[in-house]
Enzyme design. Structure first.
Site, PDB file in Angstrom:
ATOM      1  N   ILE A 147       0.877  -1.184   0.000  1.00 60.34           N
ATOM      2  CA  ILE A 147       0.000   0.000   0.000  1.00 60.34           C
ATOM      3  C   ILE A 147       0.910   1.229   0.000  1.00 60.34           C
ATOM      4  O   ILE A 147       1.798   1.341   0.853  1.00 60.34           O
ATOM      5  CB  ILE A 147      -0.896   0.025   1.271  1.00 60.34           C
ATOM      6  CG1 ILE A 147      -1.909  -1.126   1.271  1.00 60.34           C
ATOM      7  CG2 ILE A 147      -1.609   1.384   1.442  1.00 60.34           C
ATOM      8  CD1 ILE A 147      -3.038  -1.043   0.247  1.00 60.34           C
ATOM      9  N   HIS A 148       0.735   2.117  -0.972  1.00 61.82           N
ATOM     10  CA  HIS A 148       1.544   3.342  -0.943  1.00 61.82           C
ATOM     11  C   HIS A 148       0.857   4.540  -1.590  1.00 61.82           C
ATOM     12  O   HIS A 148       1.342   5.656  -1.498  1.00 61.82           O
ATOM     13  CB  HIS A 148       2.884   3.127  -1.664  1.00 61.82           C
ATOM     14  CG  HIS A 148       2.757   3.121  -3.165  1.00 61.82           C
ATOM     15  ND1 HIS A 148       2.286   2.044  -3.868  1.00 61.82           N
ATOM     16  CD2 HIS A 148       3.024   4.077  -4.090  1.00 61.82           C
ATOM     17  CE1 HIS A 148       2.282   2.320  -5.154  1.00 61.82           C
ATOM     18  NE2 HIS A 148       2.717   3.553  -5.333  1.00 61.82           N
TER      19      HIS A 148
END
Ligand code: UD1
Ligand code: UDP
Length: 358
Positions: free
Chosen positions: A202-203
């Site tokens: 997740i970014h």
């Protein structure tokens, strides 16, 4: 030999540009430029090593900053080096700020600009990446579109000259490195992963800029019924540290992995949870069901093929557990849809570039 300036700035650009850099050998003198947007060893240098790439000829060292700072610093740096080198062409890949800087610098100097991975659209202008893609596509002289849908998206906006459907270089990268990963990576032993587990990344700004949304995603992963290994992007790690988030269940936050370790982790996972663009593609190639924590995607072909699903944080826990525990749910999302070409995209891109100058 004519010179080709190749610009990269972040992890996925290094991975996906590698097949173009390799294919250009013998046809162009390659001048490899890193804008320096990603600079930590595990976000940058590790990929040059794992992919056996030559070190960049120049690093603009733009580093972290606002959208404007990164774009402006990249623009000044790329403009200067294009003026100094007067290459036959410049290429950049995807939708990062390096692409916007290169597109603007090259087009204003009338240097032939080739946009690799042209024509993707999420139709969500709140994403900085969508703005970068649209601008780059509209000033590019050559558009290397990975899919028929990308070609159609360009045509819809009146971009039809210089468009080549090439396939996506991620297939080239994945095909070349998955066997090496299987042979050389000890990532499963390192993390003591036997049997069923999920991989996660997740970014995306839309998931990390709102700490409550990020917490909801992490809680869903932490509550899974099997281990979830998440190599944390520094952006995500930064917010998690700020809010003091500590997983207490299934979630294991680890450092970003190099390409061989990540491919092995992904390939052997039962399911992947992500908001990454490249990982949606790789999951379809490696036949790993993908849950994408976003309201939209510029890779809709994966969703249409039934191998990728868009989920909101509130639905994530239930969908993840279904895929981890229910064989029918899992099998319904596997298959080999062959969405991104035959692994020769790098070659086609270089052939099309060379044909411009013959
Ligand atoms: C960028 C791209 C995004 C791409 C992603 C790939 C843009 C607009 N965004 O997002 O499209 O999916 O790269 O990973 O170009 N940081 C470090 N070390 C690093 C790099 C970043 O600590 O080596 C931290 C910094 O706190 C920085 C933050 O991560 O402020 C965000 O980095 P940045 O390069 O601005 O954007 P990404 O989220 O990486
Ligand atoms: N990746 C990697 N190590 C990691 C996480 C991702 O090598 O720890 C690779 C992944 O295989 C894919 C690329 O990085 O090829 C995706 O990069 P990212 O998710 O940062 O950017 P995006 O594709 O969303 O622009």
């Amino acid at each position: 030999m004519r010179e080709l300036v190749v610009v990269v700035g972040t992890r996925p650009e290094i991975i996906k540009m590698a097949p173009v850099i390799r294919a250009a050998e013998g046809t162009f003198d390659r001048y490899l430029v890193h804008t320096g947007q990603h600079y930590d060893a595990e976000m940058s240098g590790a990929f040059f090593e794992a992919l056996d790439l030559p070190a960049p000829d120049e690093n603009l060292e733009i580093g972290s900053g606002t959208q404007g700072e990164q774009t402006a610093d990249g623009l000044v740096g790329v403009e200067r080096l294009l003026l100094e080198r007067d290459p036959a062409a410049a290429v950049a890949l995807g939708d990062t700020n390096a692409v916007l800087s290169t597109a603007l610098a090259a087009s204003k100097l009338s240097t032939t600009f080739g946009h690799v991975e042209a024509g993707l659209r999420s139709f969500d202008r709140s994403m900085p990446e969508e703005v970068n893609r649209v601008v780059a596509d509209h000033v590019a002289d050559l558009s290397f579109a990975p899919t028929g849908q990308a070609v159609a998206n360009l045509a819809e906006e009146g971009v039809t000259d210089g468009v080549h459907e090439t396939g996506n270089t991620i297939v080239d990268a994945c095909r070349e490195h998955a066997p090496l990963a299987a042979e050389r990576s000890a990532v499963l032993e390192r993390f003591d992963l036997e049997g069923c587990y999920a991989a996660a990344t997740i970014h995306r700004a839309s998931n990390t800029d709102d700490p409550e949304r990020l917490r909801a995603i992490m809680d869903a992963l932490d509550g899974a019924s099997a281990p979830v290994v998440l190599p944390a992007h520094p952006r995500t790690r930064g917010v998690l540290d700020e809010i003091g988030y500590e997983p207490s269940g299934s979630l294991r936050l680890v450092e970003p992995l190099d390409y061989l370790d990540f491919l092995k982790l992904l390939d052997a996972a039962r399911v992947v949870v992500t908001d990454s663009g490249g990982i949606q593609e790789e999951a379809s190639i490696l036949e790993v069901p993908c849950l994408t924590v976003r309201p939209n995607t510029e890779r809709p072909e994966t969703v249409e093929a039934g191998v990728n699903e868009l989920v909101e944080p509130g639905e994530l826990g239930a969908r993840l557990d279904a895929l981890l525990t229910d064989d029918d749910a899992h099998d319904a999302m596997t298959g080999h849809p062959d969405l991104y070409g035959d692994g020769r995209a790098g070659e086609r891109i270089v052939d099309a570039l060379a044909a411009e100058f013959d």
